[in-house]
Design an enzyme around this catalytic site. Structure first.
Site, PDB file in Angstrom:
ATOM      1  N   LYS A   6       0.847  -1.190   0.000  1.00 26.85           N
ATOM      2  CA  LYS A   6       0.000   0.000   0.000  1.00 26.85           C
ATOM      3  C   LYS A   6       0.880   1.237   0.000  1.00 26.85           C
ATOM      4  CE  LYS A   6      -1.848   1.725   3.816  1.00 26.85           C
ATOM      5  NZ  LYS A   6      -1.552   3.200   3.776  1.00 26.85           N
ATOM      6  N   ASP A  58      -3.629   4.250  -1.782  1.00 25.11           N
ATOM      7  CA  ASP A  58      -4.393   4.749  -0.627  1.00 25.11           C
ATOM      8  C   ASP A  58      -4.338   6.280  -0.581  1.00 25.11           C
ATOM      9  OD1 ASP A  58      -5.680   4.926   1.857  1.00 25.11           O
ATOM     10  OD2 ASP A  58      -3.821   4.585   2.975  1.00 25.11           O
ATOM     11  N   LYS A 102      -7.291   8.321  -0.334  1.00 26.46           N
ATOM     12  CA  LYS A 102      -8.378   8.840   0.500  1.00 26.46           C
ATOM     13  C   LYS A 102      -8.914  10.177  -0.035  1.00 26.46           C
ATOM     14  CE  LYS A 102      -6.787   6.761   4.866  1.00 26.46           C
ATOM     15  NZ  LYS A 102      -5.402   6.323   4.515  1.00 26.46           N
ATOM     16  N   ASP A 160     -13.385  15.446  -1.958  1.00 30.46           N
ATOM     17  CA  ASP A 160     -13.578  16.756  -2.570  1.00 30.46           C
ATOM     18  C   ASP A 160     -14.933  16.725  -3.267  1.00 30.46           C
ATOM     19  OD1 ASP A 160     -13.071  19.327  -3.792  1.00 30.46           O
ATOM     20  OD2 ASP A 160     -10.930  18.890  -3.602  1.00 30.46           O
ATOM     21  N   THR A 167      -8.930   4.561  11.788  1.00 27.58           N
ATOM     22  CA  THR A 167      -8.611   3.748  12.954  1.00 27.58           C
ATOM     23  C   THR A 167      -7.926   4.543  14.066  1.00 27.58           C
ATOM     24  OG1 THR A 167      -6.558   3.045  11.879  1.00 27.58           O
ATOM     25  CG2 THR A 167      -8.465   1.587  11.687  1.00 27.58           C
ATOM     26  N   ARG A 192       4.313  -0.908  10.065  1.00 28.67           N
ATOM     27  CA  ARG A 192       5.548  -0.883  10.846  1.00 28.67           C
ATOM     28  C   ARG A 192       5.965  -2.225  11.446  1.00 28.67           C
ATOM     29  NH1 ARG A 192       3.353   4.733  13.328  1.00 28.67           N
ATOM     30  NH2 ARG A 192       1.452   3.609  12.791  1.00 28.67           N
TER      31      ARG A 192
END
Length: 228
Positions: A32, A58, A60, A63, A118, A209
């Site tokens: 991603k 990704d 997002k 608008d 999240t 991570r």
């Protein structure tokens, strides 16, 4: 068989991103790239990592409908990712415009609508004037997104079981906030282990991570895949 996990490449270092993509490709579904990567390296950088493994783009987007549709058409003229996404909070017309743009520019791409990040919990929703609790807001947005052409949503692990029951088997649930047992939750507030999220009904998981921060990302990816 690769595990249904996309690794978040949160870096502006293209060489590092390509190394991560090569390392995880034998074990996981793809990678991603998000705003940090895309703002620094653009479509050419995304093409470089997509040459090694499938891509979740990704961005997002959020608008007015014409702007979101135009942005998607522009980027999908260069990339054909497995997934891309918009914010469900942009509303029905925006999601519908995005779905039409994706269907025209890259029919194999699955459009996801981001529900509630999240990093947010019920108190955060209240602070910005959104009606909670988070699970109810997620379900409202998922139903709206599906009605306007989205193939699925991005949601937290804690909403997966509820959404799978409510939305059916063909609706994609792509889930960040995944932390292997013992990993630091860092800035995520609604988290779950990979095995638990898949058992609950997730289509695909996003892990960053715990893999890219490992001393051996390939081994970390292999171990997580094996645990599933």
């Amino acid at each position: 068989m690769t595990a249904p996990i996309f690794v978040a490449l949160d870096t502006t270092d293209l060489a590092k991103a390509e190394a991560w993509a090569k390392a995880v490709a034998p074990h996981l579904a793809g990678v991603k790239v998000g705003l940090e990567f895309f703002y620094a390296l653009g479509t050419s950088g995304a093409q470089r990592v997509a040459a090694h493994t499938p891509l979740f783009l990704d961005l997002k987007l959020h608008d007015i409908p014409n702007t979101v549709a135009g942005g998607l058409r522009a980027v999908l003229s260069h990339l054909q990712p497995r997934y891309t996404n918009v914010h469900a909070g942009g509303g029905p017309a925006m999601v519908a415009a995005a779905a039409e743009a994706v269907a025209t520019a890259s029919p194999a791409t699955r459009l996801l609508a981001v529900t509630v990040l999240t990093s947010l919990d019920d108190n955060d929703l209240a602070a910005v004037g959104q009606q909670g609790p988070a699970a109810e807001q997620v379900l409202r947005l998922a139903r709206m997104a599906e009605a306007n052409g989205a193939h699925g949503v991005v949601c937290s692990p804690t909403e997966v079981a509820m959404l799978r029951q409510e939305m059916g088997r063909d609706f994609d649930l792509v889930v960040p906030g995944i932390r292997p047992t013992g990993a630091d939750t860092q800035d995520q507030k609604r988290v779950m282990t990979p095995a638990d999220a898949l058992t609950a009904g997730a289509t695909a998981l996003v892990i960053g991570r715990p893999i890219t921060g490992a001393s051996d990302p390939a081994e970390a990816a292999r171990a997580i895949a094996a645990s599933l």
